[in-house]
Design an enzyme around this catalytic site. Structure first.
Site, PDB file in Angstrom:
ATOM      1  N   LYS A 118       2.479   4.036 -18.049  1.00 54.28           N
ATOM      2  CA  LYS A 118       2.207   4.377 -16.646  1.00 54.28           C
ATOM      3  C   LYS A 118       0.712   4.217 -16.423  1.00 54.28           C
ATOM      4  CE  LYS A 118       2.766   8.222 -13.355  1.00 54.28           C
ATOM      5  NZ  LYS A 118       3.297   9.603 -13.161  1.00 54.28           N
TER       6      LYS A 118
ATOM      7  N   SER B 205       6.646  10.102  -9.419  1.00 53.85           N
ATOM      8  CA  SER B 205       5.626   9.088  -9.316  1.00 53.85           C
ATOM      9  C   SER B 205       5.676   8.026 -10.421  1.00 53.85           C
ATOM     10  CB  SER B 205       4.243   9.749  -9.363  1.00 53.85           C
ATOM     11  OG  SER B 205       4.051  10.410 -10.604  1.00 53.85           O
TER      12      SER B 205
ATOM     13  N   SER C 188       7.939  14.052 -11.999  1.00 52.32           N
ATOM     14  CA  SER C 188       7.720  12.604 -11.987  1.00 52.32           C
ATOM     15  C   SER C 188       8.220  11.817 -13.188  1.00 52.32           C
ATOM     16  CB  SER C 188       6.247  12.308 -11.795  1.00 52.32           C
ATOM     17  OG  SER C 188       5.909  12.477 -10.450  1.00 52.32           O
TER      18      SER C 188
HETATM   19  N1  GLN Z   1       6.867  14.621  -6.296  1.00 49.63           N
HETATM   20  C1  GLN Z   1       5.914  15.570  -6.763  1.00 49.63           C
HETATM   21  C2  GLN Z   1       4.605  15.386  -6.031  1.00 49.63           C
HETATM   22  O1  GLN Z   1       4.552  14.577  -5.178  1.00 49.63           O
HETATM   23  C3  GLN Z   1       5.745  15.480  -8.242  1.00 49.63           C
HETATM   24  C4  GLN Z   1       4.815  14.409  -8.680  1.00 49.63           C
HETATM   25  C5  GLN Z   1       4.573  14.420 -10.161  1.00 49.63           C
HETATM   26  O2  GLN Z   1       5.307  15.028 -10.931  1.00 49.63           O
HETATM   27  N2  GLN Z   1       3.510  13.751 -10.561  1.00 49.63           N
HETATM   28  O3  GLN Z   1       3.650  16.035  -6.298  1.00 49.63           O
END
Ligand code: GLN
Length: 500
Positions: free
Chosen positions: A83, A166, A190
């Protein structure tokens, strides 16, 4: 060599590739070339944001040399992709942000270095939401390879759908067999949510098990790295290499020794008590997801597990609590992007304040700006007690609720997300709709617990559905064991999107 001519190497799991490499049925260089070719051929997915074939092939040659010299490492020659939130010396690191476009880190993140030490070969960097903020991967500001402008990452099961976020690039790449495994990070879901949306397996370990050194920070008290692959067994192989204390570089890293998570994979799960939180099966859960999760739970009963009703009474509060704490930490973490130390700087400005303002206005996308504003607000004098402090108190109560629940069960199971992956663009102008869809992953994140997502079949529009298992602190081995036994009895994780 035989494997590439007789069958498709990209259909093999990490574990199978490990064996094929050790048996010299395929070389690391052949694998690297094969996967690089696939990434280019499927550039329409938008998964990869950086490839450096020379770097990849050099790593593969080194792995082949070790294998030939009989000094192979645990995962020698197996390819993976990272990532783009992990800093890498030999690939650009952008965190999905214009702010870091073209940024070259002078060092590798600990997780990247550990996987390289285990012999893994880096294929490239994978798209993600800007600074890992998002649930659909539509917040990236970086153009994927093969594209001149920014394109969304597509879900291999339906190219008009989001892959989740994400870690959307990671999930899409693994599901499309562009990489046998990938790293992800999970702050509020994420790893688990994109794994669920793309029909793969992903585990977020206990907060502190994997070093955060070299992970571009979003919300430091929540951020955690983990592997994404097609099977629990593969996740166990990667996670074993990723974890371990890092006291000098990550002060929140846990003082728990690295562990071989593959050892207990085949343990019986007879008598395992799986807690079913009633709050995870309420009105907000769509019928198709519920049907698949229920079927998964039946399968667990068939494997000898016992389902125990439990309650996590503050589940709903996890949304406001997370969306206060995460932006608060983000607003502080992102203050380093000021146009001075590194990254983007505005071309023209009148004075220092103007330079800061222009640099940050140009460098950050809308979602990031929204969170910086919320975070600054909830931390400001006069609002701190009402929002930030209050959120911290409820966070503790959410963690206590889990400890209460774990008195009656060994693991907790439920859906990962209320629905299957939605259509590209469907919620891109509706931040609240995105936030609400995080409801089942946020509680575990706030408590710092380990969680895994495993495929349990297909829901509406033939899109994959994931089931979430949460464990108590440092119970990754138990989670992986339960997931592996499930995957030995089912074939959901073997399903493959058409065209890949
Ligand atoms: N969807 C969540 C956010 O927007 C989690 C994102 C994540 O785990 N990096 O913060």
């Amino acid at each position: 060599m035989t494997i590439l001519s007789t069958s498709a190497a990209h259909d093999l799991t990490v574990h199978e590739l490990q064996t094929a490499l050790a048996n010299k049925e395929v070389s690391a260089v052949e694998l690297a070339e094969h996967f690089l070719e696939r990434s280019r051929a499927h550039a329409n997915l938008g998964a990869f944001v950086d490839l450096q074939p020379e770097v990849t092939l050099a790593q593969a040659r080194a792995a082949d040399a070790r294998i030939a010299a009989c000094v192979a490492r645990a995962l020698d020659g197996v390819p993976l992709a990272h990532k783009d939130i992990f800093v890498t010396r030999d690939f650009a690191t952008t965190a999905g942000s214009r702010m870091l476009k073209g940024y070259q880190s002078p060092f590798d993140a600990t997780v990247v270095a550990k996987l390289a030490d285990a012999g893994m070969v880096t294929l490239g960097k994978l798209n993600c939401d800007e600074f890992a903020m998002g649930s659909s991967n539509e917040n990236s500001a970086i153009a994927a390879i093969g594209h001149d402008g920014v394109v969304p990452v597509r879900n291999p099961w339906n190219l008009d759908r989001i892959p989740g976020g994400s870690s959307g690039g990671s999930a899409a790449a693994v599901a499309a067999r562009l990489a046998p495994a990938a790293t992800g990070t999970d702050t509020g879901g994420s790893i688990r949510q994109p794994a669920s949306f793309c029909g793969i397996t992903g585990i977020k370990p206990t907060y502190g098990r994997a070093s955060r050194y070299g992970m571009v920070a979003f919300a430091s008290s929540l951020d955690q790295a983990g592997p994404m692959a097609r099977t629990a067994q593969d996740c166990a192989l990667l996670l074993s290499a990723m974890c371990g204390p890092d006291p000098d570089r990550d002060s929140t890293s846990l003082d728990v020794p690295a562990e071989d998570f593959t050892l207990g994979l085949n343990n019986s799960i007879e008598g395992l008590r799986i807690g079913i939180p009633k709050e995870f099966f309420g009105e907000g859960l769509s019928a198709d997801v519920r049907e698949r999760v229920d079927a998964g739970l039946k399968q667990y009963e068939a494997l000898g597990a016992k389902l125990v009703p439990i309650t996590l009474p503050r589940t709903e509060l996890s949304i406001p609590v997370y969306y206060i704490i995460a932006p608060a930490e983000a607003s502080s973490n992102l203050s380093r992007f000021d146009g001075v130390k590194f990254g983007h700087r505005a071309d023209t400005y009148t004075d220092l304040a103007d330079m800061y303002k222009k640099t940050r206005s140009e460098g950050f996308g809308d979602e990031v700006k929204r969170r910086i504003m919320i975070g600054t607000y909830v931390l400001s004098h006069g609002y701190y007690d009402a929002y930030y402090l209050q959120a911290q108190k409820i966070r503790r109560m959410i963690a206590d609720d889990f400890q209460n629940a774990f008195k009656d069960c060994d693991l907790i199971a439920g859906p990962v997300a209320p629905t299957v992956a939605w259509k590209l663009g469907e919620k891109s102008d509706a931040p609240m709709a995105n936030y609400l869809a995080d409801i089942f992953t946020l509680p575990g994140s706030l408590a710092g617990l380990p969680g895994i997502s495993i495929p349990v079949g297909f829901g509406a529009d033939k899109m994959p559905v994931g089931m979430q298992l949460l464990g108590n602190y440092c119970q990754e081995a138990r989670l992986l064991n339960a997931a592996h036994r499930f995957q030995q009895a089912t074939d959901y994780h073997l399903a493959k999107p058409a065209g890949f």
